[in-house]
Design a protein around this motif. Structure first.
Motif, mmCIF file in Angstrom:
data_model
loop_
_atom_site.group_PDB
_atom_site.id
_atom_site.type_symbol
_atom_site.label_atom_id
_atom_site.label_comp_id
_atom_site.label_asym_id
_atom_site.label_seq_id
_atom_site.Cartn_x
_atom_site.Cartn_y
_atom_site.Cartn_z
ATOM 1 N N ALA A 196 0.819 -1.210 0.000
ATOM 2 C CA ALA A 196 0.000 0.000 0.000
ATOM 3 C C ALA A 196 0.851 1.257 0.000
ATOM 4 O O ALA A 196 0.382 2.333 -0.378
ATOM 5 C CB ALA A 196 -0.932 0.002 1.212
ATOM 6 N N SER A 197 2.133 1.139 0.384
ATOM 7 C CA SER A 197 2.976 2.323 0.535
ATOM 8 C C SER A 197 4.126 2.426 -0.453
ATOM 9 O O SER A 197 4.770 3.467 -0.542
ATOM 10 C CB SER A 197 3.556 2.372 1.960
ATOM 11 O OG SER A 197 4.330 1.201 2.216
ATOM 12 N N ALA A 216 -2.503 4.737 -9.984
ATOM 13 C CA ALA A 216 -2.154 6.081 -10.416
ATOM 14 C C ALA A 216 -0.653 6.327 -10.338
ATOM 15 O O ALA A 216 -0.093 7.094 -11.130
ATOM 16 C CB ALA A 216 -2.899 7.108 -9.571
ATOM 17 N N ALA A 217 0.017 5.680 -9.391
ATOM 18 C CA ALA A 217 1.456 5.905 -9.184
ATOM 19 C C ALA A 217 2.327 5.184 -10.201
ATOM 20 O O ALA A 217 3.510 5.517 -10.351
ATOM 21 C CB ALA A 217 1.847 5.466 -7.771
ATOM 22 N N LEU A 218 1.781 4.198 -10.903
ATOM 23 C CA LEU A 218 2.598 3.398 -11.811
ATOM 24 C C LEU A 218 3.317 4.240 -12.865
ATOM 25 O O LEU A 218 4.451 3.933 -13.246
ATOM 26 C CB LEU A 218 1.721 2.345 -12.503
ATOM 27 C CG LEU A 218 1.454 1.061 -11.721
ATOM 28 C CD1 LEU A 218 0.405 0.223 -12.427
ATOM 29 C CD2 LEU A 218 2.734 0.269 -11.533
ATOM 30 N N ALA A 263 7.922 5.392 -3.590
ATOM 31 C CA ALA A 263 7.020 5.512 -2.442
ATOM 32 C C ALA A 263 5.675 6.024 -2.936
ATOM 33 O O ALA A 263 5.604 6.900 -3.802
ATOM 34 C CB ALA A 263 7.602 6.466 -1.413
ATOM 35 N N VAL A 264 4.598 5.459 -2.385
ATOM 36 C CA VAL A 264 3.239 5.823 -2.798
ATOM 37 C C VAL A 264 2.564 6.538 -1.633
ATOM 38 O O VAL A 264 2.538 6.028 -0.508
ATOM 39 C CB VAL A 264 2.424 4.581 -3.204
ATOM 40 C CG1 VAL A 264 1.012 4.964 -3.587
ATOM 41 C CG2 VAL A 264 3.124 3.850 -4.347
ATOM 42 N N ALA A 265 2.022 7.696 -1.914
ATOM 43 C CA ALA A 265 1.321 8.448 -0.876
ATOM 44 C C ALA A 265 -0.020 7.785 -0.612
ATOM 45 O O ALA A 265 -0.915 7.801 -1.461
ATOM 46 C CB ALA A 265 1.122 9.896 -1.321
ATOM 47 N N ALA A 266 -0.140 7.175 0.554
ATOM 48 C CA ALA A 266 -1.384 6.484 0.897
ATOM 49 C C ALA A 266 -2.478 7.487 1.189
ATOM 50 O O ALA A 266 -2.229 8.525 1.807
ATOM 51 C CB ALA A 266 -1.165 5.579 2.108
#
Length: 301
Positions: free
Chosen positions: A15-16, A56-58, A38-41
């Motif tokens: 998730a992160s 969206a982060a991909l 790093a992904v903003a949860a």
């Protein structure tokens, strides 16, 4: 010239964070770190919100060139480019991003279509919604209970598009629990528990008389100590009482890469052992994030 030649690309998704590795042909070589992000949860960190954020982060996960292509000699560039075109991407998801449940086939069930319909009905009963936004994947059986994993359809589509944009092929998208089950199937106790830990997620699979009785994933609020794991296991045993009378004592198998996995020989009064999968710490520069652990879980040893 480098001996490194990638066999597969391994993507770990928590998730992160997201971590992409290239697995070398030689099992003695370390994987190559291609990208980490790093992904903003979201503030409301539900599984659906987390998978939307990952999709969206991909676009921001930009892989470094593969070592083999970087160091290919003159005249071999076409071979390196052809090799890059044929890479297969294996994705391992944190179990918190997936909905896994046990399906008992109806008596006299015939064919995959009926089993899928049963699984869809079970999903709707458990989660109060249709399964149309999920991909149902299972080890389909008509005569005994089996696990079904509901994978986020939107995330699968985002991963497939991302892989195609890099001229790769999405080979699999699999939860951590299933990765471990496939890898350690001969070691899983026929009466007892498989407990899988990556990052801050613990998944529990209960078997009785060599049949699946229940499964559940827990997102831990922090790093658990031994007492917390004992309490959680005791609560889970009350939730899933023994089914059947095999007469065998239950046992525990812990597996994964989380550093909080216990090493004691007995836990909650049951014999216990732990199998650590490839350690994220062995990958220079990648740290020990949950996504790194998940990517390495699919590495062939």
């Amino acid at each position: 010239m480098s001996r490194f030649r990638a066999r597969r690309l391994l993507l770990g998704c928590s998730a992160s964070d997201l971590v992409l590795l290239a697995e070398p042909e030689a099992t003695t070589d370390a994987p190559q770190l291609l990208a980490a992000l790093a992904v903003a949860a979201p503030a409301a960190a539900t599984a659906s919100a987390a998978t939307a954020a990952l999709g969206a982060a991909l676009a921001g996960l930009q892989p470094a060139p593969l070592a083999a292509a970087d160091q290919a000699p003159a005249g071999a560039q076409s071979d390196a480019q052809s090799d890059a075109q044929s890479h297969f991407l294996s994705v391992t998801l944190d179990d918190h991003l997936v909905r896994s449940f046990v399906v008992t086939p109806p008596r006299g069930a015939r064919g995959l279509r009926e089993l899928r319909a049963t699984a869809a009905a079970r999903f709707a009963g458990l989660y109060g919604e249709s399964a149309e936004h999920w991909l149902l994947s299972g080890d389909w059986h008509a005569s005994f209970p089996f696990i079904v994993c509901a994978l986020p359809r939107a995330l699968y589509q985002a991963l497939d598009q991302w892989a195609q944009a890099h001229s790769w092929r999405l080979d699999s998208m699999t939860p951590a629990l299933v990765r471990v089950c496939n890898r350690l199937c001969a070691s899983i106790p026929s009466d007892g528990w498989l407990l899988v830990g990556f990052g801050q997620t613990l998944s529990l699979l209960n078997l009785c008389n060599d049949q699946i009785a229940s499964t559940r994933s827990v997102l831990l609020p922090g790093v658990p100590d031994f007492a917390a794991l004992e309490t959680l296991l005791a609560q889970e045993r009350l939730r899933s009482p023994d089914r059947g009378a095999s007469g065998k004592q239950q046992s525990l198998l812990w597996a994964g890469a989380a550093d909080w996995l216990p090493l004691a020989s007995r836990i909650a009064g049951l014999p216990s052992r732990t199998i650590r999968l490839p350690d994220a710490g062995a990958l220079a520069g990648a740290g020990s994030s949950a996504a790194t652990q998940l990517a390495l879980a699919e590495r062939r040893s």
